[in-house]
Design a protein around this motif. Structure first.
Motif, PDB file in Angstrom:
ATOM      1  N   ASP A 270     -10.830   6.227   3.141  1.00 46.80           N
ATOM      2  CA  ASP A 270     -12.186   5.683   3.897  1.00 46.80           C
ATOM      3  C   ASP A 270     -12.592   6.955   4.828  1.00 46.80           C
ATOM      4  OD1 ASP A 270     -14.115   4.510   5.285  1.00 46.80           O
ATOM      5  OD2 ASP A 270     -13.057   2.713   5.854  1.00 46.80           O
ATOM      6  N   PRO A 271     -13.240   7.722   4.381  1.00 48.30           N
ATOM      7  CA  PRO A 271     -13.654   8.988   5.333  1.00 48.30           C
ATOM      8  C   PRO A 271     -14.139   8.692   6.619  1.00 48.30           C
ATOM      9  CG  PRO A 271     -14.131   9.642   2.975  1.00 48.30           C
ATOM     10  CD  PRO A 271     -13.841   8.067   3.073  1.00 48.30           C
ATOM     11  N   SER A 272     -14.975   7.689   6.518  1.00 49.80           N
ATOM     12  CA  SER A 272     -15.670   7.384   7.754  1.00 49.80           C
ATOM     13  C   SER A 272     -14.903   6.687   8.589  1.00 49.80           C
ATOM     14  CB  SER A 272     -17.012   6.349   7.415  1.00 49.80           C
ATOM     15  OG  SER A 272     -16.383   5.013   7.045  1.00 49.80           O
ATOM     16  N   ARG A 273     -13.777   6.331   8.552  1.00 51.86           N
ATOM     17  CA  ARG A 273     -12.871   5.736   9.523  1.00 51.86           C
ATOM     18  C   ARG A 273     -11.714   6.391   9.512  1.00 51.86           C
ATOM     19  NH1 ARG A 273     -12.816  -0.630   8.859  1.00 51.86           N
ATOM     20  NH2 ARG A 273     -11.834  -0.495  10.681  1.00 51.86           N
ATOM     21  N   GLY A 274     -11.426   7.596   8.726  1.00 55.21           N
ATOM     22  CA  GLY A 274     -10.373   8.461   8.768  1.00 55.21           C
ATOM     23  C   GLY A 274      -9.101   7.802   8.455  1.00 55.21           C
ATOM     24  N   ARG A 275      -9.049   7.242   7.289  1.00 58.70           N
ATOM     25  CA  ARG A 275      -7.857   6.381   6.981  1.00 58.70           C
ATOM     26  C   ARG A 275      -7.810   6.575   5.300  1.00 58.70           C
ATOM     27  NH1 ARG A 275      -9.398   0.113   7.629  1.00 58.70           N
ATOM     28  NH2 ARG A 275     -11.261  -0.031   5.967  1.00 58.70           N
ATOM     29  N   VAL A 276      -6.534   6.100   5.115  1.00 54.96           N
ATOM     30  CA  VAL A 276      -6.157   6.048   3.648  1.00 54.96           C
ATOM     31  C   VAL A 276      -5.206   4.815   3.187  1.00 54.96           C
ATOM     32  CG1 VAL A 276      -3.950   7.504   4.142  1.00 54.96           C
ATOM     33  CG2 VAL A 276      -4.945   7.308   1.734  1.00 54.96           C
ATOM     34  N   LEU A 277      -5.508   4.261   2.000  1.00 57.85           N
ATOM     35  CA  LEU A 277      -4.975   2.933   1.868  1.00 57.85           C
ATOM     36  C   LEU A 277      -3.664   3.281   1.076  1.00 57.85           C
ATOM     37  CD1 LEU A 277      -5.050  -0.126   1.849  1.00 57.85           C
ATOM     38  CD2 LEU A 277      -6.272  -0.121  -0.440  1.00 57.85           C
ATOM     39  N   LEU A 278      -2.528   2.861   1.255  1.00 55.84           N
ATOM     40  CA  LEU A 278      -1.235   3.073   0.335  1.00 55.84           C
ATOM     41  C   LEU A 278      -0.621   1.730   0.172  1.00 55.84           C
ATOM     42  CD1 LEU A 278       0.475   5.961   2.794  1.00 55.84           C
ATOM     43  CD2 LEU A 278      -1.023   6.215   0.731  1.00 55.84           C
ATOM     44  N   THR A 279       0.085   1.714  -0.850  1.00 54.96           N
ATOM     45  CA  THR A 279       0.828   0.620  -1.225  1.00 54.96           C
ATOM     46  C   THR A 279       2.150   0.735  -1.546  1.00 54.96           C
ATOM     47  OG1 THR A 279       0.971  -0.868  -3.356  1.00 54.96           O
ATOM     48  CG2 THR A 279       0.712   1.360  -3.680  1.00 54.96           C
ATOM     49  N   LEU A 280       2.847  -0.175  -0.867  1.00 50.34           N
ATOM     50  CA  LEU A 280       4.337  -0.348  -0.806  1.00 50.34           C
ATOM     51  C   LEU A 280       4.787  -0.693  -2.099  1.00 50.34           C
ATOM     52  CD1 LEU A 280       6.976   0.167   0.819  1.00 50.34           C
ATOM     53  CD2 LEU A 280       6.779  -2.296   1.722  1.00 50.34           C
ATOM     54  N   HIS A 281       5.231   0.127  -3.045  1.00 47.09           N
ATOM     55  CA  HIS A 281       5.600  -0.017  -4.371  1.00 47.09           C
ATOM     56  C   HIS A 281       6.612  -1.070  -4.499  1.00 47.09           C
ATOM     57  CE1 HIS A 281       6.793   1.049  -8.454  1.00 47.09           C
ATOM     58  NE2 HIS A 281       5.606   1.480  -8.654  1.00 47.09           N
ATOM     59  N   ARG A 282       6.541  -2.065  -5.339  1.00 46.63           N
ATOM     60  CA  ARG A 282       7.373  -2.987  -5.490  1.00 46.63           C
ATOM     61  C   ARG A 282       8.877  -2.340  -5.863  1.00 46.63           C
ATOM     62  NH1 ARG A 282       7.426  -8.413  -5.440  1.00 46.63           N
ATOM     63  NH2 ARG A 282       5.219  -8.645  -5.377  1.00 46.63           N
ATOM     64  N   LYS A 283       9.018  -1.550  -7.220  1.00 44.33           N
ATOM     65  CA  LYS A 283      10.033  -1.115  -7.453  1.00 44.33           C
ATOM     66  C   LYS A 283      10.821   0.241  -6.661  1.00 44.33           C
ATOM     67  CE  LYS A 283       9.219  -2.338 -12.233  1.00 44.33           C
ATOM     68  NZ  LYS A 283       9.201  -1.596 -13.720  1.00 44.33           N
ATOM     69  N   LEU A 284       9.882   0.980  -6.193  1.00 50.44           N
ATOM     70  CA  LEU A 284      10.421   2.114  -5.533  1.00 50.44           C
ATOM     71  C   LEU A 284      10.723   1.863  -4.016  1.00 50.44           C
ATOM     72  CD1 LEU A 284       8.343   4.988  -7.451  1.00 50.44           C
ATOM     73  CD2 LEU A 284      10.761   4.293  -7.762  1.00 50.44           C
ATOM     74  N   ARG A 285       9.849   0.861  -3.459  1.00 47.68           N
ATOM     75  CA  ARG A 285      10.099   0.541  -2.202  1.00 47.68           C
ATOM     76  C   ARG A 285       9.462   1.898  -1.257  1.00 47.68           C
ATOM     77  NH1 ARG A 285      11.671  -4.247  -1.490  1.00 47.68           N
ATOM     78  NH2 ARG A 285      12.867  -5.312  -3.211  1.00 47.68           N
ATOM     79  N   MET A 286       8.446   2.595  -1.602  1.00 49.07           N
ATOM     80  CA  MET A 286       8.079   3.616  -0.921  1.00 49.07           C
ATOM     81  C   MET A 286       6.575   3.459  -0.873  1.00 49.07           C
ATOM     82  SD  MET A 286       9.865   6.638  -3.119  1.00 49.07           S
ATOM     83  CE  MET A 286       8.578   8.006  -2.430  1.00 49.07           C
ATOM     84  N   TRP A 287       5.999   4.067   0.294  1.00 50.31           N
ATOM     85  CA  TRP A 287       4.492   3.855   0.351  1.00 50.31           C
ATOM     86  C   TRP A 287       3.934   5.062  -0.430  1.00 50.31           C
ATOM     87  CZ3 TRP A 287       2.063   0.250   2.408  1.00 50.31           C
ATOM     88  CH2 TRP A 287       2.594  -0.781   3.444  1.00 50.31           C
ATOM     89  N   LEU A 288       2.990   4.718  -1.551  1.00 53.88           N
ATOM     90  CA  LEU A 288       2.431   5.631  -2.300  1.00 53.88           C
ATOM     91  C   LEU A 288       0.877   5.232  -2.466  1.00 53.88           C
ATOM     92  CD1 LEU A 288       5.109   5.426  -5.124  1.00 53.88           C
ATOM     93  CD2 LEU A 288       4.947   7.047  -3.453  1.00 53.88           C
ATOM     94  N   GLN A 289       0.065   6.427  -3.003  1.00 53.13           N
ATOM     95  CA  GLN A 289      -1.139   6.237  -3.680  1.00 53.13           C
ATOM     96  C   GLN A 289      -1.058   5.254  -4.803  1.00 53.13           C
ATOM     97  OE1 GLN A 289       0.616   8.898  -4.131  1.00 53.13           O
ATOM     98  NE2 GLN A 289       0.272   9.594  -6.260  1.00 53.13           N
ATOM     99  N   MET A 290      -2.371   4.715  -5.244  1.00 51.76           N
ATOM    100  CA  MET A 290      -2.368   3.734  -6.321  1.00 51.76           C
ATOM    101  C   MET A 290      -2.126   4.671  -7.428  1.00 51.76           C
ATOM    102  SD  MET A 290      -3.275   1.208  -4.124  1.00 51.76           S
ATOM    103  CE  MET A 290      -3.611   1.505  -2.521  1.00 51.76           C
ATOM    104  N   GLY A 291      -1.546   3.935  -8.557  1.00 53.18           N
ATOM    105  CA  GLY A 291      -1.646   4.797  -9.694  1.00 53.18           C
ATOM    106  C   GLY A 291      -0.599   4.254 -10.640  1.00 53.18           C
ATOM    107  N   GLY A 292      -0.423   4.616 -11.919  1.00 57.00           N
ATOM    108  CA  GLY A 292       0.354   4.416 -12.937  1.00 57.00           C
ATOM    109  C   GLY A 292       0.132   4.744 -14.284  1.00 57.00           C
ATOM    110  N   HIS A 293       0.607   4.369 -15.311  1.00 60.30           N
ATOM    111  CA  HIS A 293       0.686   4.620 -16.850  1.00 60.30           C
ATOM    112  C   HIS A 293      -0.865   4.328 -17.262  1.00 60.30           C
ATOM    113  CE1 HIS A 293       5.071   3.478 -16.327  1.00 60.30           C
ATOM    114  NE2 HIS A 293       5.092   4.614 -16.586  1.00 60.30           N
ATOM    115  N   CYS A 294      -1.011   5.557 -18.314  1.00 58.24           N
ATOM    116  CA  CYS A 294      -2.425   5.338 -19.103  1.00 58.24           C
ATOM    117  C   CYS A 294      -2.124   4.210 -19.765  1.00 58.24           C
ATOM    118  CB  CYS A 294      -2.642   6.622 -19.636  1.00 58.24           C
ATOM    119  SG  CYS A 294      -2.806   7.986 -18.579  1.00 58.24           S
TER     120      CYS A 294
END
Length: 173
Positions: free
Chosen positions: A52-76
């Motif tokens: 969200d560039p207008s607010r200078g922020r990024v949305l991260l997910t706390l991945h259920r399996k890895l328990r790390m804050w990551l960008q959204m993503g996955g398998h094709c």
């Protein structure tokens, strides 16, 4: 055009990270099934950093399996017609935000990282997705948490790959 063919074209057109780009292309040439999770030598994935560039922020997910804050993503998936479509689908599914748009210009970065067997490697093609004004996130089943972070907070919660992706995204904005 198949998803495999699209991936080859996208990678050939990607001008950064030449050694890693070539490694992705070599992987696909050696593995016709290299787009799919079933390819145990590794496979391409698609991700989207929601910003969200207008607010200078990024949305991260706390991945259920890895328990790390990551960008959204996955398998094709078979219905994905392109890497862009896969990244946008993953971004939308995992953020719960309709109306995301990918930042123009193709992938922002590539990131190859080991994962547990039997798959061994993710060869991630990373995009940036712009959140529409007033976007409201909704947590998915794949996440333990979903949270907006100011750009300068990301290094405190996420690993170096997410920090590099954010830096590359901000350079494109």
């Amino acid at each position: 055009m198949s998803l495999y063919d699209d991936a080859v074209l996208v990678l050939k057109g990607y001008e950064d990270q030449p050694d890693l780009r070539q490694a992705y292309l070599d992987h696909l040439a050696a593995h016709p099934d290299g787009m799919w999770k079933a390819c145990h030598a590794g496979h391409l994935t698609a991700s989207a950093l929601v910003v969200d560039p207008s607010r200078g922020r990024v949305l991260l997910t706390l991945h259920r399996k890895l328990r790390m804050w990551l960008q959204m993503g996955g398998h094709c998936e078979p219905q994905d017609t392109s890497l862009e479509a896969a990244a946008l689908r993953e971004g939308t599914e995992e953020s719960g935000i309709p109306g995301l748009t990918l930042l123009a210009g193709g992938p922002v970065r590539l990131d190859r990282h080991p994962i547990p067997a039997p798959c061994n490697w993710h060869l991630d093609v990373q995009y940036a997705a712009l959140a529409p004004a007033g976007a409201a996130e909704a947590i998915s089943d794949e996440s333990l948490d979903l949270r907006w972070f100011a750009y300068d907070e990301v290094a405190d919660v996420a690993d170096e790959s997410v920090v590099r992706l954010l830096e590359a995204t901000r350079a494109r904005l």
